[in-house]
Design a protein around this motif. Structure first.
Motif, mmCIF file in Angstrom:
data_model
loop_
_atom_site.group_PDB
_atom_site.id
_atom_site.type_symbol
_atom_site.label_atom_id
_atom_site.label_comp_id
_atom_site.label_asym_id
_atom_site.label_seq_id
_atom_site.Cartn_x
_atom_site.Cartn_y
_atom_site.Cartn_z
ATOM 1 N N UNK A 232 -9.244 88.645 -36.319
ATOM 2 C CA UNK A 232 -8.408 87.688 -37.030
ATOM 3 C C UNK A 232 -9.291 86.591 -37.622
ATOM 4 N N UNK A 233 -8.797 85.864 -38.618
ATOM 5 C CA UNK A 233 -9.585 84.759 -39.172
ATOM 6 C C UNK A 233 -9.989 83.732 -38.121
ATOM 7 N N UNK A 234 -9.080 83.453 -37.159
ATOM 8 C CA UNK A 234 -9.394 82.460 -36.128
ATOM 9 C C UNK A 234 -10.495 82.972 -35.190
ATOM 10 N N UNK A 235 -10.454 84.247 -34.861
ATOM 11 C CA UNK A 235 -11.506 84.825 -34.027
ATOM 12 C C UNK A 235 -12.847 84.788 -34.742
ATOM 13 N N UNK A 236 -12.837 85.103 -36.022
ATOM 14 C CA UNK A 236 -14.075 85.069 -36.796
ATOM 15 C C UNK A 236 -14.630 83.648 -36.866
ATOM 16 N N UNK A 237 -13.748 82.676 -37.016
ATOM 17 C CA UNK A 237 -14.189 81.278 -37.041
ATOM 18 C C UNK A 237 -14.839 80.902 -35.713
ATOM 19 N N UNK A 238 -14.198 81.284 -34.597
ATOM 20 C CA UNK A 238 -14.754 80.971 -33.282
ATOM 21 C C UNK A 238 -16.105 81.674 -33.096
ATOM 22 N N UNK A 239 -16.182 82.930 -33.512
ATOM 23 C CA UNK A 239 -17.443 83.678 -33.431
ATOM 24 C C UNK A 239 -18.557 82.922 -34.149
ATOM 25 N N UNK A 240 -18.277 82.466 -35.357
ATOM 26 C CA UNK A 240 -19.295 81.756 -36.141
ATOM 27 C C UNK A 240 -19.682 80.428 -35.492
ATOM 28 N N UNK A 241 -18.691 79.747 -34.887
ATOM 29 C CA UNK A 241 -18.990 78.463 -34.252
ATOM 30 C C UNK A 241 -19.834 78.642 -32.992
ATOM 31 N N UNK A 242 -19.565 79.711 -32.239
ATOM 32 C CA UNK A 242 -20.388 79.982 -31.056
ATOM 33 C C UNK A 242 -21.822 80.289 -31.480
ATOM 34 N N UNK A 243 -21.960 81.089 -32.518
ATOM 35 C CA UNK A 243 -23.298 81.394 -33.028
ATOM 36 C C UNK A 243 -23.975 80.123 -33.536
#
Length: 339
Positions: A232-243
């Motif tokens: 989902x867009x929210x999961x992708x956003x969280x993924x990028x923020x963790x990275x």
């Protein structure tokens, strides 16, 4: 069949195949996921608790929290307006009282009074004009006072409504907390295990919310950078923020099989190693998991985290950390599920 006829027929069949692929159902937008498996992806058995309670309770808790947060913001703004209106009333009330007292003591000034006190026509016009301006000024102050007092009353009523809304939201959050604690007891008990929220953890950029402050439903329509599936867009956003926060080791998100949020594109497993999954074997790997979990929890509200599981513990916004003894003890990865 001649060679030319065969070549013509092959060309027609190739064109038909190309058109069929182009108009196939579901070809518009994101393609159906065909992910490559994550090396040694953790195995999980479905437990109704996490499939139902953490999903429904977590969403209800997040919804109530969004209502509470927004209501508190509105109340703060209304308190500022109330203070300004009350200051205005305090400024105007003595002025209105003063001219009301003067009018009572000296009698109401009217054009007739002005005419009787005038020595000639010119004096009458001057006095009448001055009188009209004075009356307009006093009327404006009186109307301003009335408007300020009405705004005070209306704002107080709105604040009362906001307080009632906040109480309802807080009651709902308390109910979700009790439900979560009762159901979590079936998996791992209710013993609190301390918190990993670290004030020095990096701050994540917040994910987009809906106009009411809540989390909109999202479909699995973004390419998963870890498996070739979708998130989902929210999961992708969280993924990028963790990275972006510096956690660069191996991670796997989408999985076509299994329970919970992975097949929905709403979960990621953050490994402790640069490839594959293996239980923490040294202090560096354990601290990596601790720090990653701390980052997720500190930024849970900004990112839209549903729950985090790490090293035999589960963190849920409504309850905090609880011990956890599900099928996987999560000693080889930090699990992140999204709203």
């Amino acid at each position: 069949m001649t060679a030319a006829r065969r070549r013509w027929l092959a060309t027609v069949l190739a064109l038909v195949a190309a058109v069929t692929v182009a108009v196939a159902p579901g070809s518009a937008g994101y393609a159906a996921p065909n992910p490559s498996p994550s090396p040694g992806a953790p195995k999980e058995k479905e437990v109704p608790l996490l499939g139902d309670v953490l999903e429904s309770t977590g969403r209800q808790y997040a919804k109530a929290k969004a209502v509470l947060d927004k209501s508190r913001q509105r109340q703060l703004q209304m308190n500022i307006r109330l203070q300004a209106a009350e200051r205005r009333v305090e400024e105007l009330r003595p002025q209105v009282t003063e001219f009301a007292t003067e009018s009572y003591r000296a009698g109401r000034l009217t054009p007739m009074v002005a005419m009787l006190g005038a020595s000639d026509q010119s004096g009458f016009l001057e006095k009448a004009t001055a009188l009209e301006r004075l009356n307009q000024y006093n009327a404006a102050r009186l109307n301003a006072l009335i408007a300020a007092e009405e705004e005070v009353a209306a704002t107080k009523a709105k604040i009362d409504a906001a307080v009632a809304e906040q109480k309802a939201a807080a009651d709902s959050m308390a109910k979700q907390k009790r439900t979560a604690e009762r159901e979590l007891d079936r998996v791992g008990g209710l013993s609190l295990t301390g918190g990993d929220v670290v004030a020095t953890s990096p701050k994540a950029r917040p994910a987009p919310r809906s106009a009411d402050g809540g989390w909109p439903d999202e479909s699995c329509n973004q390419e998963d950078p870890t498996t070739g599936g979708c998130v989902t867009p929210r999961t992708l956003h969280a993924y990028k923020e963790v990275k972006r926060a510096g956690f660069k080791r191996f991670v796997g998100c989408y999985r076509s099989g299994g329970p919970y949020e992975h097949p929905k594109g709403r979960a990621c497993d953050w490994s402790l190693r640069t490839s594959g999954f293996a239980r923490a074997s040294n202090r560096d790997e354990k601290m990596y998991g601790n720090n990653l979990a701390a980052f997720l929890i500190r930024n849970a509200d900004a990112l839209g985290i549903l729950y985090v599981i790490w090293y035999k513990r589960i963190w849920f916004p409504a309850t905090g950390w609880k011990s956890y003894s599900g099928d996987s003890d999560h000693t080889d990865h930090v699990h992140m599920s999204m709203l």
